[in-house]
Design a protein around this motif. Structure first.
Motif, mmCIF file in Angstrom:
data_model
loop_
_atom_site.group_PDB
_atom_site.id
_atom_site.type_symbol
_atom_site.label_atom_id
_atom_site.label_comp_id
_atom_site.label_asym_id
_atom_site.label_seq_id
_atom_site.Cartn_x
_atom_site.Cartn_y
_atom_site.Cartn_z
ATOM 1 N N PHE A 88 -13.817 -5.608 -1.301
ATOM 2 C CA PHE A 88 -13.925 -4.784 -0.088
ATOM 3 C C PHE A 88 -14.745 -3.538 -0.411
ATOM 4 O O PHE A 88 -14.231 -2.472 -0.680
ATOM 5 C CB PHE A 88 -12.525 -4.408 0.413
ATOM 6 C CG PHE A 88 -12.524 -3.511 1.610
ATOM 7 C CD1 PHE A 88 -12.990 -3.970 2.832
ATOM 8 C CD2 PHE A 88 -12.034 -2.217 1.534
ATOM 9 C CE1 PHE A 88 -12.974 -3.144 3.952
ATOM 10 C CE2 PHE A 88 -12.022 -1.385 2.646
ATOM 11 C CZ PHE A 88 -12.494 -1.849 3.856
ATOM 12 N N LYS A 120 -9.288 -1.468 -6.626
ATOM 13 C CA LYS A 120 -10.235 -1.118 -5.566
ATOM 14 C C LYS A 120 -11.193 -0.109 -6.193
ATOM 15 O O LYS A 120 -10.804 1.021 -6.481
ATOM 16 C CB LYS A 120 -9.490 -0.502 -4.383
ATOM 17 C CG LYS A 120 -10.377 0.109 -3.310
ATOM 18 C CD LYS A 120 -9.544 0.618 -2.118
ATOM 19 C CE LYS A 120 -10.413 1.272 -1.056
ATOM 20 N NZ LYS A 120 -9.620 1.719 0.116
ATOM 21 N N GLU A 135 -14.846 3.095 -0.355
ATOM 22 C CA GLU A 135 -14.250 4.177 0.418
ATOM 23 C C GLU A 135 -13.886 5.375 -0.454
ATOM 24 O O GLU A 135 -12.799 5.936 -0.354
ATOM 25 C CB GLU A 135 -13.009 3.676 1.174
ATOM 26 C CG GLU A 135 -13.335 2.589 2.180
ATOM 27 C CD GLU A 135 -12.153 2.171 3.046
ATOM 28 O OE1 GLU A 135 -11.009 2.248 2.571
ATOM 29 O OE2 GLU A 135 -12.399 1.785 4.201
ATOM 30 N N VAL A 189 -3.647 0.330 -3.186
ATOM 31 C CA VAL A 189 -4.945 0.135 -3.864
ATOM 32 C C VAL A 189 -5.737 1.435 -3.959
ATOM 33 O O VAL A 189 -6.594 1.583 -4.834
ATOM 34 C CB VAL A 189 -5.803 -0.949 -3.175
ATOM 35 C CG1 VAL A 189 -5.223 -2.328 -3.425
ATOM 36 C CG2 VAL A 189 -5.955 -0.675 -1.684
ATOM 37 N N ASN A 190 -5.481 2.369 -3.036
ATOM 38 C CA ASN A 190 -5.978 3.734 -3.240
ATOM 39 C C ASN A 190 -4.983 4.349 -4.211
ATOM 40 O O ASN A 190 -4.032 5.009 -3.816
ATOM 41 C CB ASN A 190 -6.012 4.512 -1.923
ATOM 42 C CG ASN A 190 -7.059 3.947 -0.968
ATOM 43 O OD1 ASN A 190 -8.097 3.453 -1.395
ATOM 44 N ND2 ASN A 190 -6.780 4.015 0.319
ATOM 45 N N HIS A 234 -4.598 9.924 9.196
ATOM 46 C CA HIS A 234 -5.507 9.056 8.436
ATOM 47 C C HIS A 234 -6.982 9.378 8.549
ATOM 48 O O HIS A 234 -7.465 9.957 9.495
ATOM 49 C CB HIS A 234 -5.270 7.578 8.685
ATOM 50 C CG HIS A 234 -5.574 6.792 7.452
ATOM 51 N ND1 HIS A 234 -6.828 6.346 7.168
ATOM 52 C CD2 HIS A 234 -4.804 6.459 6.428
ATOM 53 C CE1 HIS A 234 -6.810 5.740 6.001
ATOM 54 N NE2 HIS A 234 -5.605 5.791 5.533
ATOM 55 N N GLU A 242 0.432 3.701 3.233
ATOM 56 C CA GLU A 242 -0.829 3.621 3.964
ATOM 57 C C GLU A 242 -0.770 2.401 4.880
ATOM 58 O O GLU A 242 -0.492 1.284 4.429
ATOM 59 C CB GLU A 242 -2.003 3.510 2.973
ATOM 60 C CG GLU A 242 -3.338 3.464 3.695
ATOM 61 C CD GLU A 242 -4.504 4.038 2.876
ATOM 62 O OE1 GLU A 242 -4.275 4.592 1.786
ATOM 63 O OE2 GLU A 242 -5.641 3.935 3.364
ATOM 64 N N ARG A 243 -1.001 2.637 6.151
ATOM 65 C CA ARG A 243 -0.959 1.568 7.172
ATOM 66 C C ARG A 243 0.422 0.899 7.254
ATOM 67 O O ARG A 243 0.524 -0.287 7.579
ATOM 68 C CB ARG A 243 -2.028 0.512 6.925
ATOM 69 C CG ARG A 243 -3.419 1.050 6.667
ATOM 70 C CD ARG A 243 -3.878 1.991 7.731
ATOM 71 N NE ARG A 243 -5.253 2.466 7.504
ATOM 72 C CZ ARG A 243 -5.857 3.328 8.330
ATOM 73 N NH1 ARG A 243 -5.223 3.804 9.380
ATOM 74 N NH2 ARG A 243 -7.092 3.717 8.101
ATOM 75 N N TRP A 293 0.857 -1.181 0.000
ATOM 76 C CA TRP A 293 0.000 0.000 0.000
ATOM 77 C C TRP A 293 0.901 1.242 0.000
ATOM 78 O O TRP A 293 0.742 2.157 0.797
ATOM 79 C CB TRP A 293 -0.935 -0.025 1.212
ATOM 80 C CG TRP A 293 -2.059 -1.014 1.101
ATOM 81 C CD1 TRP A 293 -2.358 -1.828 0.040
ATOM 82 C CD2 TRP A 293 -3.063 -1.290 2.099
ATOM 83 N NE1 TRP A 293 -3.475 -2.585 0.318
ATOM 84 C CE2 TRP A 293 -3.934 -2.277 1.571
ATOM 85 C CE3 TRP A 293 -3.309 -0.788 3.386
ATOM 86 C CZ2 TRP A 293 -5.020 -2.780 2.294
ATOM 87 C CZ3 TRP A 293 -4.394 -1.291 4.093
ATOM 88 C CH2 TRP A 293 -5.245 -2.276 3.541
ATOM 89 N N ASP A 336 -13.179 -5.821 8.398
ATOM 90 C CA ASP A 336 -11.903 -5.225 8.005
ATOM 91 C C ASP A 336 -10.723 -5.661 8.867
ATOM 92 O O ASP A 336 -10.292 -4.899 9.736
ATOM 93 C CB ASP A 336 -12.009 -3.693 8.054
ATOM 94 C CG ASP A 336 -10.853 -3.028 7.337
ATOM 95 O OD1 ASP A 336 -10.083 -3.756 6.705
ATOM 96 O OD2 ASP A 336 -10.736 -1.797 7.400
ATOM 97 N N LYS A 374 -11.195 -9.952 1.465
ATOM 98 C CA LYS A 374 -10.563 -9.926 2.788
ATOM 99 C C LYS A 374 -11.049 -11.104 3.624
ATOM 100 O O LYS A 374 -12.200 -11.530 3.487
ATOM 101 C CB LYS A 374 -10.885 -8.621 3.513
ATOM 102 C CG LYS A 374 -10.151 -7.420 2.933
ATOM 103 C CD LYS A 374 -10.353 -6.177 3.789
ATOM 104 C CE LYS A 374 -9.662 -4.988 3.125
ATOM 105 N NZ LYS A 374 -9.745 -3.758 3.933
ATOM 106 N N ARG A 415 -11.149 -6.253 -6.150
ATOM 107 C CA ARG A 415 -11.380 -6.405 -4.703
ATOM 108 C C ARG A 415 -12.876 -6.359 -4.356
ATOM 109 O O ARG A 415 -13.634 -5.576 -4.922
ATOM 110 C CB ARG A 415 -10.641 -5.324 -3.924
ATOM 111 C CG ARG A 415 -9.137 -5.488 -3.997
ATOM 112 C CD ARG A 415 -8.432 -4.359 -3.295
ATOM 113 N NE ARG A 415 -8.144 -4.585 -1.906
ATOM 114 C CZ ARG A 415 -8.408 -3.722 -0.926
ATOM 115 N NH1 ARG A 415 -9.074 -2.605 -1.180
ATOM 116 N NH2 ARG A 415 -8.044 -3.970 0.301
ATOM 117 N N GLU A 455 -2.392 -3.106 11.095
ATOM 118 C CA GLU A 455 -3.235 -1.920 11.249
ATOM 119 C C GLU A 455 -4.089 -2.002 12.511
ATOM 120 O O GLU A 455 -4.264 -1.012 13.218
ATOM 121 C CB GLU A 455 -4.139 -1.774 10.016
ATOM 122 C CG GLU A 455 -5.182 -0.676 10.162
ATOM 123 C CD GLU A 455 -6.076 -0.530 8.920
ATOM 124 O OE1 GLU A 455 -5.853 -1.221 7.913
ATOM 125 O OE2 GLU A 455 -7.004 0.298 8.981
#
Ligand code: GCW
Length: 677
Positions: free
Chosen positions: A303, A264, A268, A186-187, A675, A144-145, A136, A341, A336, A301, A369
C-alpha cells in the motif's frame, strides 16, 4: 422495609443482568450441558490445546462419544482435519493439535445449526496456511479506524493484570480458524519493540498459544534510529543490521514461537528504505534475514503511493513489479484488495498475479472505514468473495486471486490472508451486532474461500440469533444484498473515494483541498465536469488498464465492455451515455442512489417484522442502527445527486424521491471525528 425492597429488586435483577443479550457471546452460543451427563471423550493426547478441546466438548457437546486422534499421516491437510462417524463414535483426526480443536468447533457448529450428526464424513484443509487479523491498535489504547471502542489490549495493565477478554478473543478466533494476529497498528510506534512492551506481548502470546494463535508485530522502519539511537536506519548499514539481529534474538528469547513482522514502509509518511535510496526489497530482506534462523517471516505491505502526478491506482504496481524475484523466501507481499483503498467497490488490484516469483497475500478491511463505521449494516462476505473470485488471467483463464494466493496454480510456498480487525472493547466486540458477522465471515473464508456468502450468513445467523426460518430467511436476504445497497447509496457505477476528508464517514464529493495532496481530494477521483463523470483510466487517460492482463486490459479499456458497476472507475462517461438498460448515465446514477435509500427502508420494515423471533435488546439495538443508516443513505443521495447536478445540468427524474436537504446545508456539515487524511 425499604431495604428489603432493594434486596428484592437486586435479587430479581441479577438473572436479567446475567442473561442480558448484549452480544458479548458472539456466535459462540453453544447450549450449556448443565449437569446432563457428559459424552465420552477418548484421546491419547494431553496438552493445553487438547484440554481446551475437551472442555468445549464436556461443556457443550450432546452427541455421541468423541475421539480426538493425532494422526501424522494427515500432514497434507496441514492444520486441517477429518471428522468421521465410526459406529457410535465421532472421530476427529488431524496431524496437529490445532486441527483437533478446529474439528471440535466444527462439530459444535453442526450441532448448533442442527445438522444430522450421525453420518459424518468430512475432510477440511485450509485454503491459507496463515489466517491473520491485523489490529490497527495504538499503544495509547486508541484504534486507527476502530469503531467499537478502545483497544482490547490493556498495555498499561500488562503484564500483571490480565483481562478475561484475551482468552475470549482467542477462543472466538480459534472457533473460525484464525491462527495469527498482528497486535499493533501498521503506523507503528517504535516503542512496540521496547523490552517492557515485549514482556507484555509475551503474556498475550502465552494466552493465545493453546488456541493455536501466533503473535506478530507491526514494526516501524526507523526503530534502530529512534529506539536504538543509531545514526540512521539504512538497511545496508551494518550497525542497523546488527540492531535488528539483536532485536530478533531478544524477541525470540521472550517469545520462542514469535511469528514475524508486518511493515508499512514509505507509505503515507511512514519511514522506509527509500529514505536512504534503497528499495522495498532491500528493506524487507534485511528483516527477513534476521528472522529466518527462528522461522519468522516478513509481511511487506504494497500500500504505497506518493504525491506524484501518476494515478494513485497505478502506483503499487509500478513500485513492486520491478522488484519481482528480489525478495527472500520468507517475505510475502501484502496487497489490499483494490488499488486505491478499501472502497465500497473497486476493481481488483492489478498487482495480484503480476509478480510471478513472489508470494502475495490479500489484505481485506473488516473494520468499516469506508462503509458507515459501526453504524451501517453491511455484510462483507460478498465483497471479499468478489475479490477472491476475480479472474486476473495472470496464468491464463481461471487465474482467480483465490487460486493465485492459495498457490494452487503456482509452486508451493507459504500462503496467507489478512483482515484489518473491527474489534474493540465494546461489550459486543464490534459496535454493530451485525459487524460480528464480518469478523466471522473473514475467518470462515480464510479457512475455505470456496464457501458461499449465503452459507456463511446462514451459519452465522443460526448461531448468533436463532435457527427459526421466519427469522433466518428474511434477515439473510438483508445481509446478502447489504453490500450492494451500500454501494448504491454511497458510490454506484464505480465511483470511489468521495468521502469527507479525514474521517471518511459521510459524503463530500465537492471536497477539493487545495494545497494538500491532490489524491486526498474527492474531485480527483470523480472528475465531474460539463461532459461527464468518472476517472479515465484508459489509454486516453492514466492508462491504468494497461496493468491488467489480456483480455482484461481490452475489456476495461473499452467503455462498451466494461462492467457497468465499474464504468466510472475506468471511464470518463458522458452524462447522456446510454447504459445497457437504455437510461442515460445521469438517470441511472439517480436511480441507483434512490434504490439504495429504498433498500435500507425495506431493511427497516423487514427488521421490524422479525421482532417476535429474537431478544428485545439486540432487536432494538439493530433497529436504532438501521435508523441511522437510513438517514445517512438519504444524506449520501441528496449530497451526491445535487452536487453532480451542478455539472450535469439535468433534472432528477420525476419518479425519484425529491431531495430533502439543501446542498448548501450539507456542505456545512463538519463531523468532528478526527484523523489525518
Ligand atoms: O485506509 C487508509 C487509512 C489509514 C491507514 C492506511 C493503511 C493504517 O485511512 O488510516 O493507516 O489506509 O492501510 O496503511
Amino acid at each position: 422495609m425499604k431495604q428489603l425492597q432493594i434486596y428484592l429488586f437486586l435479587f430479581l435483577m441479577i438473572p436479567l443482568a446475567v442473561f442480558a443479550e448484549d452480544g458479548s457471546k458472539l456466535w459462540l452460543r453453544f447450549p450449556a450441558k448443565n449437569g446432563i451427563s457428559t459424552s465420552k471423550i477418548i484421546t491419547k493426547s494431553n496438552s493445553a490445546t487438547i484440554n481446551i478441546a475437551k472442555k468445549e466438548l464436556s461443556s457443550h457437546w450432546f452427541g455421541s462419544a468423541v475421539e480426538l486422534r493425532l494422526d501424522p499421516s494427515l500432514k497434507n491437510l496441514k492444520d486441517g482435519y477429518t471428522i468421521k462417524s465410526v459406529k457410535n463414535t465421532t472421530v476427529i483426526s488431524s496431524s496437529m493439535e490445532n486441527g483437533l480443536l478446529y474439528g471440535v468447533y466444527h462439530i459444535l457448529r453442526l450441532q448448533q445449526t442442527k445438522v444430522d450428526l450421525s453420518k459424518l464424513n468430512i475432510t477440511e484443509k485450509p485454503s491459507y496456511d496463515l489466517r491473520f487479523l491485523n489490529h490497527w491498535d495504538n499503544l495509547d489504547g486508541t484504534i486507527e479506524r476502530g469503531y467499537a471502542g478502545h483497544s482490547l489490549w490493556k498495555w498499561e495493565d500488562l503484564p500483571n493484570k490480565i483481562s478475561p477478554r484475551y482468552g475470549e478473543y482467542a477462543r472466538a478466533n480459534a472457533s473460525i480458524g484464525i491462527n495469527a494476529t498482528v497486535l499493533n497498528n501498521v503506523n507503528a510506534s517504535p516503542n512496540m519493540l521496547r523490552k517492557d512492551y515485549l514482556q507484555k506481548v509475551k503474556v498475550l502470546a502465552d494466552i493465545f498459544r493453546p488456541y493455536g494463535i501466533k503473535v506478530y508485530l507491526s514494526v516501524n522502519f526507523s526503530s534502530p534510529k529512534v529506539l536504538g539511537g543509531l545514526e540512521n536506519s539504512d538497511p545496508l548499514n551494518k550497525d542497523v543490521q546488527k540492531w535488528w539481529k539483536d532485536k530478533a534474538s531478544e524477541i525470540y528469547k521472550i517469545i520462542p514461537d514469535f511469528g514475524g513482522f508486518l511493515v508499512k514502509a514509505n507509505s503515507e509518511g511512514q519511514p522506509g528504505p527509500q529514505d536512504y535510496g534503497r528499495t522495498h526489497a532491500d528493506g524487507a530482506n534485511m528483516m527477513a534475514d534476521v528472522l529466518k534462523p527462528y522461522g519468522g517471516m516478513v509481511m511487506w505491505r504494497a500500500f504505497v503511493y506518493s504525491p506524484s502526478k501518476e494515478d494513485r491506482a497505478k502506483q503499487a504496481y509500478l513500485e513492486f513489479t520491478p522488484l519481482d524475484g528480489q525478495f527472500r523466501e520468507n517475505v510475502i507481499i501484502q496487497i489490499k484488495n483494490g488499488p486505491v483503498d478499501f472502497q465500497p467497490r473497486e476493481a481488483f488490484n492489478p498487482l495480484f498475479g503480476a509478480m510471478k516469483k513472489t508470494p502475495q497475500m490479500v489484505e481485506f478491511q473488516i473494520t468499516q472505514e469506508y462503509l458507515g463505521f459501526s453504524n451501517h449494516l453491511v455484510f462483507l462476505a460478498p465483497l471479499f468473495k468478489e475479490t477472491l473470485d476475480s479472474d486476473t488471467y495472470a496464468d491464463g483463464k481461471g487465474s482467480t486471486i483465490a487460486k493465485l494466493t492459495d498457490r494452487s496454480l503456482r509452486p508451493e510456498k507459504m500462503t496467507a490472508i489478512a483482515g484489518v480487525a473491527n474489534i474493540g472493547e465494546d461489550t459486543n466486540w464490534t459496535g454493530h451486532h451485525f459487524a460480528q458477522a464480518n469478523w466471522y465471515a473473514f475467518g470462515r473464508l480464510a479457512w475455505n474461500h470456496n464457501l458461499s456468502s449465503d452459507q456463511i450468513a446462514d451459519e452465522w445467523l443460526k448461531m448468533t440469533f436463532t435457527d427459526d426460518q421466519k427469522f433466518v430467511n428474511p434477515v439473510k436476504k438483508i445481509m446478502l444484498t447489504s453490500r450492494e445497497t451500500a454501494v448504491d447509496y454511497m458510490m454506484p457505477l464505480g465511483l470511489h473515494h468521495i468521502f469527507a476528508n479525514g474521517h471518511h464517514y459521510g459524503p463530500e464529493p465537492w471536497g477539493n483541498y487545495k494545497g494538500g495532496r491532490p489524491d486526498w481530494s474527492p474531485v480527483y477521483y470523480h472528475q465531474a465536469d460539463r461532459v461527464g463523470l468518472g476517472f479515465d483510466r484508459t489509454k486516453t487517460g492514466s492508462n491504468a488498464v494497461s496493468q491488467y492482463f489480456s483480455p482484461l486490459n481490452e475489456i476495461y479499456g473499452n467503455i462498451k465492455t466494461t462492467p457497468e458497476n465499474l464504468i466510472l472507475w475506468f471511464h470518463h462517461v458522458p452524462w447522456d451515455y446510454q447504459m445497457k438498460n437504455g437510461k442515460t448515465m445521469w438517470n441511472e446514477l439517480c436511480f441507483k442512489y434512490d434504490s439504495g435509500v429504498k433498500e435500507v427502508r425495506n431493511y427497516q420494515n423487514t427488521w421490524d417484522s422479525i421482532k417476535p423471533y429474537i431478544d428485545a435488546e439486540r432487536f432494538s439495538a439493530v433497529q436504532g442502527k438501521l435508523k441511522i443508516q437510513q438517514e445517512d443513505a438519504v444524506w449520501w443521495k441528496d449530497a451526491c445527486l445535487q452536487y453532480f447536478q451542478t455539472f450535469s445540468k439535468r433534472p432528477i427524474p420525476a419518479e425519484i424521491e425529491k431531495p430533502v436537504h439543501k446542498l448548501e446545508d450539507l456542505k456545512k456539515i463538519k463531523l468532528n471525528m478526527g484523523h489525518h487524511n
